[in-house]
Design a protein around this motif. Structure first.
Motif, PDB file in Angstrom:
ATOM      1  N   SER A 143      -7.308   5.258  -3.181  1.00  0.00           N
ATOM      2  CA  SER A 143      -8.402   5.648  -2.418  1.00  0.00           C
ATOM      3  C   SER A 143      -7.809   7.017  -1.554  1.00  0.00           C
ATOM      4  O   SER A 143      -6.652   7.215  -1.844  1.00  0.00           O
ATOM      5  N   GLY A 144      -8.644   7.629  -0.529  1.00  0.00           N
ATOM      6  CA  GLY A 144      -7.930   8.740   0.149  1.00  0.00           C
ATOM      7  C   GLY A 144      -8.776   8.872   1.468  1.00  0.00           C
ATOM      8  O   GLY A 144      -9.812   8.444   1.518  1.00  0.00           O
ATOM      9  N   THR A 162      -4.212  12.325   2.948  1.00  0.00           N
ATOM     10  CA  THR A 162      -3.406  11.269   2.329  1.00  0.00           C
ATOM     11  C   THR A 162      -4.293  10.542   1.312  1.00  0.00           C
ATOM     12  O   THR A 162      -5.288  10.265   1.327  1.00  0.00           O
ATOM     13  N   LEU A 163      -3.402  10.344   0.241  1.00  0.00           N
ATOM     14  CA  LEU A 163      -3.987   9.478  -0.875  1.00  0.00           C
ATOM     15  C   LEU A 163      -3.202   8.103  -0.939  1.00  0.00           C
ATOM     16  O   LEU A 163      -2.259   7.986  -0.435  1.00  0.00           O
ATOM     17  N   ARG A 165       0.828  -1.255  -0.060  1.00  0.00           N
ATOM     18  CA  ARG A 165      -0.043  -0.040  -0.073  1.00  0.00           C
ATOM     19  C   ARG A 165       1.015   1.076  -0.156  1.00  0.00           C
ATOM     20  O   ARG A 165       1.805   1.551   0.874  1.00  0.00           O
ATOM     21  N   LEU A 166       0.840   2.178  -1.108  1.00  0.00           N
ATOM     22  CA  LEU A 166       1.598   2.977  -1.254  1.00  0.00           C
ATOM     23  C   LEU A 166       0.589   4.323  -0.511  1.00  0.00           C
ATOM     24  O   LEU A 166      -0.547   4.487  -0.537  1.00  0.00           O
ATOM     25  N   SER A 167       1.475   5.233   0.020  1.00  0.00           N
ATOM     26  CA  SER A 167       0.804   6.712   0.666  1.00  0.00           C
ATOM     27  C   SER A 167       1.456   7.818  -0.083  1.00  0.00           C
ATOM     28  O   SER A 167       2.616   7.795  -0.221  1.00  0.00           O
ATOM     29  N   CYS A 168       0.418   8.765  -0.180  1.00  0.00           N
ATOM     30  CA  CYS A 168       0.921  10.105  -0.701  1.00  0.00           C
ATOM     31  C   CYS A 168       0.106  11.226   0.106  1.00  0.00           C
ATOM     32  O   CYS A 168      -0.900  11.472   0.326  1.00  0.00           O
ATOM     33  N   VAL A 169       1.154  11.647   1.041  1.00  0.00           N
ATOM     34  CA  VAL A 169       0.626  12.701   2.260  1.00  0.00           C
ATOM     35  C   VAL A 169       0.847  14.204   1.571  1.00  0.00           C
ATOM     36  O   VAL A 169       1.933  14.574   0.953  1.00  0.00           O
ATOM     37  N   ALA A 170      -0.329  14.890   1.729  1.00  0.00           N
ATOM     38  CA  ALA A 170      -0.401  16.189   1.062  1.00  0.00           C
ATOM     39  C   ALA A 170      -0.135  17.270   1.959  1.00  0.00           C
ATOM     40  O   ALA A 170      -0.536  17.180   3.116  1.00  0.00           O
TER      41      ALA A 170
END
Length: 124
Positions: free
Chosen positions: A71-72, A78-79, A19-24
């Motif tokens: 998903s987000g 976070t995406l 599972r990858l995360s992308c924090v904005a």
């Protein structure tokens, strides 16, 4: 302006999951349509998945449909990209980015604010 930081990549065997995360930071991700792209060595960056928050619409490349889920979490800003049944051909650096609200969702040129990427390596 939004800043994006990806994480969650790693080395996994074929058939495994990540599972990858992308924090904005700077802006809430729900302000944008967001996407995941990937770039393998010697290849161009390609579309993987995107999500439109209004209506909850999701879009996937044919190569990942049925295996990956975008998903987000607005509370965490976070995406995510859940990747199941990984294949060696999924090996790439994965990036998140925000859509610029014009042009095709599948076109890398219509996205901006790229993160630094996270490496995913799938062994056979």
């Amino acid at each position: 302006q939004v800043q994006l930081v990806e994480s969650g990549g790693g080395l996994v065997q074929a058939g495994g999951s990540l599972r990858l995360s992308c924090v904005a930071s700077g802006r809430t991700i729900s302000s944008y349509t967001m996407g995941w792209f990937r770039q393998a060595p010697g290849k161009e960056r390609e579309f993987v998945a995107a999500i439109r928050w209004f209506g909850g619409f999701t879009y996937y490349a044919d190569s990942v449909k049925g295996r990956f889920t975008i998903s987000g979490d607005n509370a965490r800003n976070t995406l995510y990209l859940r990747m199941n049944s990984l294949k060696p051909e999924d090996t790439a650096v994965y990036y998140c980015a925000k859509y610029g609200n014009s042009g095709s969702l599948y076109d890398v040129e219509n996205f901006a604010s790229w993160g630094q990427g996270t490496q995913v390596t799938v062994s056979s």
